[in-house]
Design a protein around this motif. Structure first.
Motif, PDB file in Angstrom:
ATOM      1  N   ILE A  49       0.840  -1.200   0.000  1.00 47.85           N
ATOM      2  CA  ILE A  49       0.000   0.000   0.000  1.00 47.85           C
ATOM      3  C   ILE A  49       0.882   1.260   0.000  1.00 47.85           C
ATOM      4  CG2 ILE A  49      -1.652   1.393   1.343  1.00 47.85           C
ATOM      5  CD1 ILE A  49      -2.985  -1.167   2.256  1.00 47.85           C
ATOM      6  N   CYS A  50       1.871   1.281   0.896  1.00 44.60           N
ATOM      7  CA  CYS A  50       2.720   2.475   0.999  1.00 44.60           C
ATOM      8  C   CYS A  50       3.454   2.740  -0.317  1.00 44.60           C
ATOM      9  CB  CYS A  50       3.717   2.329   2.145  1.00 44.60           C
ATOM     10  SG  CYS A  50       2.911   2.362   3.752  1.00 44.60           S
ATOM     11  N   GLU A  51       3.989   1.703  -0.895  1.00 49.57           N
ATOM     12  CA  GLU A  51       4.730   1.885  -2.148  1.00 49.57           C
ATOM     13  C   GLU A  51       3.821   2.283  -3.302  1.00 49.57           C
ATOM     14  OE1 GLU A  51       7.489  -1.230  -3.295  1.00 49.57           O
ATOM     15  OE2 GLU A  51       7.894  -1.560  -1.158  1.00 49.57           O
ATOM     16  N   ALA A  52       2.630   1.711  -3.337  1.00 43.95           N
ATOM     17  CA  ALA A  52       1.697   2.068  -4.414  1.00 43.95           C
ATOM     18  C   ALA A  52       1.289   3.533  -4.295  1.00 43.95           C
ATOM     19  CB  ALA A  52       0.472   1.156  -4.380  1.00 43.95           C
ATOM     20  N   LEU A  53       1.093   3.989  -3.050  1.00 48.67           N
ATOM     21  CA  LEU A  53       0.747   5.410  -2.851  1.00 48.67           C
ATOM     22  C   LEU A  53       1.919   6.303  -3.263  1.00 48.67           C
ATOM     23  CD1 LEU A  53      -1.115   5.097   0.583  1.00 48.67           C
ATOM     24  CD2 LEU A  53      -2.150   5.697  -1.631  1.00 48.67           C
ATOM     25  N   ALA A  54       3.120   5.867  -2.902  1.00 48.35           N
ATOM     26  CA  ALA A  54       4.299   6.640  -3.293  1.00 48.35           C
ATOM     27  C   ALA A  54       4.422   6.690  -4.814  1.00 48.35           C
ATOM     28  CB  ALA A  54       5.551   6.018  -2.666  1.00 48.35           C
ATOM     29  N   ASP A  55       4.131   5.582  -5.421  1.00 51.47           N
ATOM     30  CA  ASP A  55       4.171   5.508  -6.887  1.00 51.47           C
ATOM     31  C   ASP A  55       3.143   6.462  -7.505  1.00 51.47           C
ATOM     32  OD1 ASP A  55       5.118   4.412  -9.343  1.00 51.47           O
ATOM     33  OD2 ASP A  55       3.314   3.157  -9.450  1.00 51.47           O
ATOM     34  N   ALA A  56       1.940   6.503  -6.911  1.00 45.57           N
ATOM     35  CA  ALA A  56       0.889   7.397  -7.421  1.00 45.57           C
ATOM     36  C   ALA A  56       1.320   8.863  -7.282  1.00 45.57           C
ATOM     37  CB  ALA A  56      -0.421   7.160  -6.672  1.00 45.57           C
ATOM     38  N   ARG A  57       2.006   9.133  -6.202  1.00 46.04           N
ATOM     39  CA  ARG A  57       2.502  10.499  -6.001  1.00 46.04           C
ATOM     40  C   ARG A  57       3.449  10.918  -7.123  1.00 46.04           C
ATOM     41  NH1 ARG A  57       3.429   9.307  -0.722  1.00 46.04           N
ATOM     42  NH2 ARG A  57       1.761  10.095   0.621  1.00 46.04           N
ATOM     43  N   LYS A  58       4.223   9.950  -7.568  1.00 40.65           N
ATOM     44  CA  LYS A  58       5.166  10.250  -8.658  1.00 40.65           C
ATOM     45  C   LYS A  58       4.444  10.463  -9.983  1.00 40.65           C
ATOM     46  CE  LYS A  58       8.576   7.204  -6.970  1.00 40.65           C
ATOM     47  NZ  LYS A  58       9.025   5.856  -7.273  1.00 40.65           N
ATOM     48  N   THR A  59       3.395   9.698 -10.214  1.00 37.19           N
ATOM     49  CA  THR A  59       2.711   9.717 -11.506  1.00 37.19           C
ATOM     50  C   THR A  59       1.705  10.862 -11.617  1.00 37.19           C
ATOM     51  OG1 THR A  59       2.592   7.355 -11.011  1.00 37.19           O
ATOM     52  CG2 THR A  59       1.826   8.035 -13.182  1.00 37.19           C
ATOM     53  N   VAL A  60       0.991  11.095 -10.535  1.00 38.75           N
ATOM     54  CA  VAL A  60      -0.124  12.054 -10.587  1.00 38.75           C
ATOM     55  C   VAL A  60       0.248  13.311  -9.782  1.00 38.75           C
ATOM     56  CG1 VAL A  60      -2.563  12.432 -10.092  1.00 38.75           C
ATOM     57  CG2 VAL A  60      -1.740  10.139 -10.745  1.00 38.75           C
ATOM     58  N   LYS A  61       0.188  14.407 -10.458  1.00 36.25           N
ATOM     59  CA  LYS A  61       0.488  15.689  -9.799  1.00 36.25           C
ATOM     60  C   LYS A  61      -0.471  15.924  -8.642  1.00 36.25           C
ATOM     61  CE  LYS A  61       2.454  18.776 -13.221  1.00 36.25           C
ATOM     62  NZ  LYS A  61       2.083  19.736 -14.240  1.00 36.25           N
ATOM     63  N   ARG A  62       0.050  16.362  -7.543  1.00 35.22           N
ATOM     64  CA  ARG A  62      -0.742  16.700  -6.356  1.00 35.22           C
ATOM     65  C   ARG A  62      -1.621  15.539  -5.857  1.00 35.22           C
ATOM     66  NH1 ARG A  62      -0.778  21.706  -9.109  1.00 35.22           N
ATOM     67  NH2 ARG A  62      -2.622  21.097 -10.283  1.00 35.22           N
ATOM     68  N   PHE A  63      -1.202  14.308  -6.155  1.00 33.64           N
ATOM     69  CA  PHE A  63      -1.949  13.160  -5.611  1.00 33.64           C
ATOM     70  C   PHE A  63      -1.816  13.144  -4.096  1.00 33.64           C
ATOM     71  CE2 PHE A  63      -1.873   8.928  -3.781  1.00 33.64           C
ATOM     72  CZ  PHE A  63      -3.080   8.415  -4.214  1.00 33.64           C
ATOM     73  N   SER A  64      -2.946  12.872  -3.453  1.00 39.40           N
ATOM     74  CA  SER A  64      -2.885  12.723  -1.993  1.00 39.40           C
ATOM     75  C   SER A  64      -3.617  11.454  -1.584  1.00 39.40           C
ATOM     76  CB  SER A  64      -3.550  13.932  -1.329  1.00 39.40           C
ATOM     77  OG  SER A  64      -4.043  13.558  -0.054  1.00 39.40           O
ATOM     78  N   PRO A  65      -3.082  10.697  -0.625  1.00 42.43           N
ATOM     79  CA  PRO A  65      -3.759   9.497  -0.113  1.00 42.43           C
ATOM     80  C   PRO A  65      -5.168   9.809   0.381  1.00 42.43           C
ATOM     81  CG  PRO A  65      -1.496   9.583   0.685  1.00 42.43           C
ATOM     82  CD  PRO A  65      -1.747  10.893  -0.025  1.00 42.43           C
ATOM     83  N   ALA A  66      -5.418  11.069   0.695  1.00 36.98           N
ATOM     84  CA  ALA A  66      -6.758  11.422   1.162  1.00 36.98           C
ATOM     85  C   ALA A  66      -7.799  11.260   0.061  1.00 36.98           C
ATOM     86  CB  ALA A  66      -6.751  12.864   1.669  1.00 36.98           C
ATOM     87  N   GLN A  67      -7.338  11.202  -1.198  1.00 35.35           N
ATOM     88  CA  GLN A  67      -8.295  11.021  -2.311  1.00 35.35           C
ATOM     89  C   GLN A  67      -8.777   9.567  -2.434  1.00 35.35           C
ATOM     90  OE1 GLN A  67      -5.287  13.350  -4.730  1.00 35.35           O
ATOM     91  NE2 GLN A  67      -7.093  13.549  -6.040  1.00 35.35           N
ATOM     92  N   VAL A  68      -8.168   8.671  -1.679  1.00 37.63           N
ATOM     93  CA  VAL A  68      -8.580   7.258  -1.726  1.00 37.63           C
ATOM     94  C   VAL A  68      -9.842   7.084  -0.900  1.00 37.63           C
ATOM     95  CG1 VAL A  68      -7.936   4.898  -1.139  1.00 37.63           C
ATOM     96  CG2 VAL A  68      -6.213   6.466  -2.090  1.00 37.63           C
ATOM     97  N   ILE A  69     -10.892   6.526  -1.554  1.00 32.02           N
ATOM     98  CA  ILE A  69     -12.203   6.480  -0.895  1.00 32.02           C
ATOM     99  C   ILE A  69     -12.603   5.067  -0.454  1.00 32.02           C
ATOM    100  CG2 ILE A  69     -13.054   8.539  -2.084  1.00 32.02           C
ATOM    101  CD1 ILE A  69     -14.494   6.626  -4.064  1.00 32.02           C
TER     102      ILE A  69
END
Lengths: 561, 561
Positions: B66-86
């Motif tokens: 989970i942590c790595e996938a979120l970190a990966d999303a941060r790299k791919t998507v500008k201004r991605f935040s884990p708070a957007q996960v519903i």
């Protein structure tokens, strides 16, 4: 002064000559000449059933191997002279026939045919003639059942007339250009004795009787009407092959002046009638009634003899019961497996298991650590068809019991076991028909070099395995024939019993069956027989549901021990 | 602001997390965490049927992926935040049960049991419980035939109660030390939502219904009397597993504070009930009635659904027909092959053909050059038993048709073909029982990466093969479940139809059957079926004599073209 005899052994990939001391059978010199043509001496085609050899290799191989073996003897034996050689014997693979002209010259040596595989020698393991073999079998069943009774009930695609008939059908041009067809085993003695016309060849009873339906009872080769029913051209060929068949105690002639000059041997020394390698091998292994000699190489030949003074029924599935085909006054009985070493070679060379570490040696070492039954695998040894007892080339290999953990070494051991089960099937066939197998002598490279194979054979058959003392049993047998045709007066022998007694023997190391392994293999052999019959017998209606389950049960038990 | 859902996919060798954009199903981030214990995440033993996993890998794998996938999303998507996960969805292999204490803690995490394989997770492909599966089947046949009708007629050694009963018999100490047993698919959602007592788990209907004989019709798990007849200890366990089963549209709870802290996700976001990987994969592939979704990996799962409003008979050999096991209000039907990729891996990793050049890529390249039928080979794809339609783990692999020229690439292609024949057998079983297969969607690594496999599947089945657009269909399905349990209000979906429509799709590249190949494979499939029935059906009395001969005839024809 010691006397010597030469044995010439034409194998699948090479020809070997040995110079043997007639007093004790020991080799004074030897040489191997690898055939120059094709892949390891075999000309292959797109059709995977084709296997040919180039006759030019036979001539050059004869010269080179004799000369080198004599040179080798000179190095080993002080004051050795070629003049001490008193006779020559010849053995070859077979049936390996080829078309020749009226002077006995192979068509393949003629410029216009030289690249045509059909003009070359049709090696024993050529299976292009399956349809013709079937046709011959069908016709003989209807009109000449006696022909089949002497060769196991089925005429094989590996044999003389199947190959000739196939050539006639598939390449009539070659057939028409040929004056006649000869067996390699007959052509080499003719070559050495400068017997040119193939019509007048004295031929060996071994090749003729086992593979060409030759029998005194019906006047030699199959009669003209029978052959004519296959094709009128064959009836006409029959007139040109009205040959006399003799056993290996007969010389077909004396060494020609040309060959004497080419080799340094004495002109006129007798050349024995040729025979197939395994039959000579049986002699070289010291065959007597009650002994089964197994020559294990790329394929196996299993030979027994039986005194002609005692009755013997026909035995289904044998590739022949022929008077004097091995030794005079004895029926020669030939059985065999279409592939043994070839199966192990296939796995190593075509599948190439084990990454970089897939040699025979590495696989053997790993397979030695396994116990019977623990792999859960079982195989049928039919990658090259089944010679005995099914006599069916249209059979193929089968491996059963693979899991996701099965290793290359497990498969390798299973392939060895499958050939041992095939060997036991043959032993059982002999015994069921009244030939008690009291002793087993093994020859050939595998028997000499692979203790694992021999131990598995002992464990699968429940019998002691002995190994022929000579590593070159076939060539030794040929040399014994050379010593016998030379005669006692010349320093040879009056007959085979005395010659074999002096010149053959077995190794001190023998393989005894291990009772624990024997018990496991008894169970596996029952499953092998079930698969064998289900896949190989047209009338067999066998359920197979138990096979995988029984193998798993055997495996579980093996792993508990 | 885009919304995201997390799909967690626990595979055989690793766990994968993906962060998915709920608007279109595209991956914003992903991560794979390889299990740390055993060989590729599997604890093996001397017994080749054993396959376990260490639960410690599940915990660390959840966190890390989970942590790595979120970190990966941060790299791919500008201004991605884990708070957007519903929302979060979970899928796992199965049946993969393990013993836990009264707080839901795996026994394997306790010091006194930590090296004991029986305390670990019994991976789906663990087959140590064959005897117990048989015992359960026999008892159910006599007393509760309705149980078996929903799981194909045979209870498998891969399943929940077989494994528990085997542990009870083989290692009563572990069994006694356990308060209860849980499925991995249920334990991960419980872990994430901090639901400690296994007695109170809301469990997924998928695992319970397909592998643990759970059905509303008889009040959940098999009744106490039935389990007690197997062993009184099981009857007592039954009291502690009085659980409620729900479908994947239900959340089992909200993400715990601890897990929110560990990952950066929002506390309380809903975690959907867990399901088996292939069932989630079917959702991620866009399953609807009439579509067969094949998830092809080490093994295959073949999933169809059928509206519960329409009648459906029981189908023999399926590993389950379970209400709402895939999608709410639809019967979920699961079939499958015990090994697909595992067979190819076995050949490459255990047999290691081709010397140094035996990679999947090299063998695939060589195998691509072959035409159907030309090898003369045929195999049974049973190296790991047969799940559908025979439901028999005590079956093994079989290869037939080997000659002395058979190559590793030919065997490799034959193994691929064997799995295609197995796939067709399953399609035919669906259709014979009234479920028309109108469309085939393939997922999993092999479907994505190996065009040869897909083309052979098209040619063998005579049907078009489509490939799921997502390379991680199972994880995508789990993420879709996460988006559905999050609900429309939170930015997710009101139900699966709208979620699937938005988030799934197939690739433009499709595989069409080649009519020439289809014609050859039709013949080979007839022989496959013959072998399949002869080796696999106890009541089958089939002669096998024709098989090798027919293969040779097909080969001859293939080589002529």
């Amino acid at each position: 002064m010691s006397k010597y005899s030469i044995g010439l052994d034409f194998g699948t990939n090479s020809v070997r000559a040995i110079v043997v001391d007639v007093s004790d059978g020991r080799e004074a010199g030897s040489a191997v000449w690898n055939y120059a043509h094709g892949s390891n001496g075999i000309i292959l085609g797109k059709d995977p059933t084709m296997a040919r050899q180039h006759p030019a290799d036979y001539i050059e191989g004869t010269r080179a191997s004799i000369c080198e073996a004599l040179a080798d003897a000179r190095k080993t034996v002080k004051r050795f002279s070629p003049a001490q050689v008193i006779g020559i014997g010849v053995d070859t693979t077979g049936s390996t026939p080829f078309p020749v002209d009226a002077n006995g010259m192979p068509l393949a040596l003629k410029r216009q045919f030289r690249n045509n595989p059909d003009s070359m020698a049709w090696l024993w393991k050529d299976h292009t003639s399956v349809a013709e073999a079937h046709e011959i079998t069908q016709l003989a069943r209807k009109r000449r059942p006696e022909y089949l009774a002497k060769c196991g009930g089925v005429y094989s695609s590996e044999w003389f007339f199947s190959k000739i008939l196939h050539c006639l059908r598939a390449n009539p041009k070659i057939f028409k250009a040929a004056h006649s067809w000869v067996e390699l085993a007959d052509w080499i003695p003719a070559l050495l004795t400068d017997t040119q016309s193939p019509d007048k060849f004295k031929i060996g009873i071994c090749a003729a009787g086992h593979k060409a339906m030759y029998h005194q009872q019906w006047g030699g080769y199959p009669d003209k009407r029978f052959l004519g029913a296959l094709d009128p051209e064959l009836a006409s060929l029959r007139e040109r092959i009205n040959r006399e068949a003799v056993d290996v105690s007969c010389a077909v002639g004396g060494l020609s002046g040309d060959w004497a000059k080419a080799t340094g041997l004495t002109e006129g020394i007798p050349v024995a009638a040729g025979a197939f390698d395994c039959h000579m091998g049986a002699i070289g292994a010291g065959i007597v009634p009650g002994t089964l000699v197994k020559i294990i190489g790329t394929s196996s030949c299993d030979i027994m003899i039986h005194p002609m003074s005692r009755p013997l029924d026909d035995i289904p599935g044998l590739c022949g019961i022929v008077p004097s085909s091995v030794l005079p006054n004895h029926y020669g009985l030939e059985a065999g497996q279409s592939a043994v070493g070839d199966i192990f070679n296939w796995f190593v060379n075509c599948i190439r298991p084990g990454g970089e570490k897939g040699s025979h040696e590495a696989l053997t070492a790993q397979a030695s650590k396994l116990v019977p039954g623990e792999s859960g695998l079982l195989a049928l040894d039919w990658n090259n068809g089944n010679r005995t007892v099914l006599v069916d080339q249209q059979l193929t290999g089968m491996l059963i019991g693979q899991t996701l953990h099965t290793t290359g070494a497990e498969v390798y051991r299973t392939l060895i076991e499958s050939t041992a089960f095939g060997a036991l099937t043959i032993i059982n066939q002999f015994e069921t028909h009244g030939l008690k197998v009291k002793r087993l002598i093994n020859c050939g490279g595998i028997a000499q070099k692979n203790p694992l194979v021999m131990q598995i054979y002992a464990d699968v058959t429940g019998r002691q395995m002995q190994i022929s003392r000579s590593a070159q049993t076939c060539a030794l047998g040929a040399a014994i024939a050379g010593a016998v045709v030379a005669g006692k007066k010349a320093g040879g022998y009056a007959g085979f019993p005395s010659a074999q007694k002096a010149m053959t023997g077995v190794k001190p190391k023998q393989y005894l069956p291990n009772p624990k392994a024997v018990a496991v293999y008894r169970k596996l052999f029952a499953l092998y027989t079930q698969m064998h019959d289900s896949m190989g017998r047209p009338d067999h209606n066998g359920a197979m549901y138990n096979v995988m389950k029984d193998l798993l049960a055997i495996r579980a038990q093996a792993r508990m021990c």
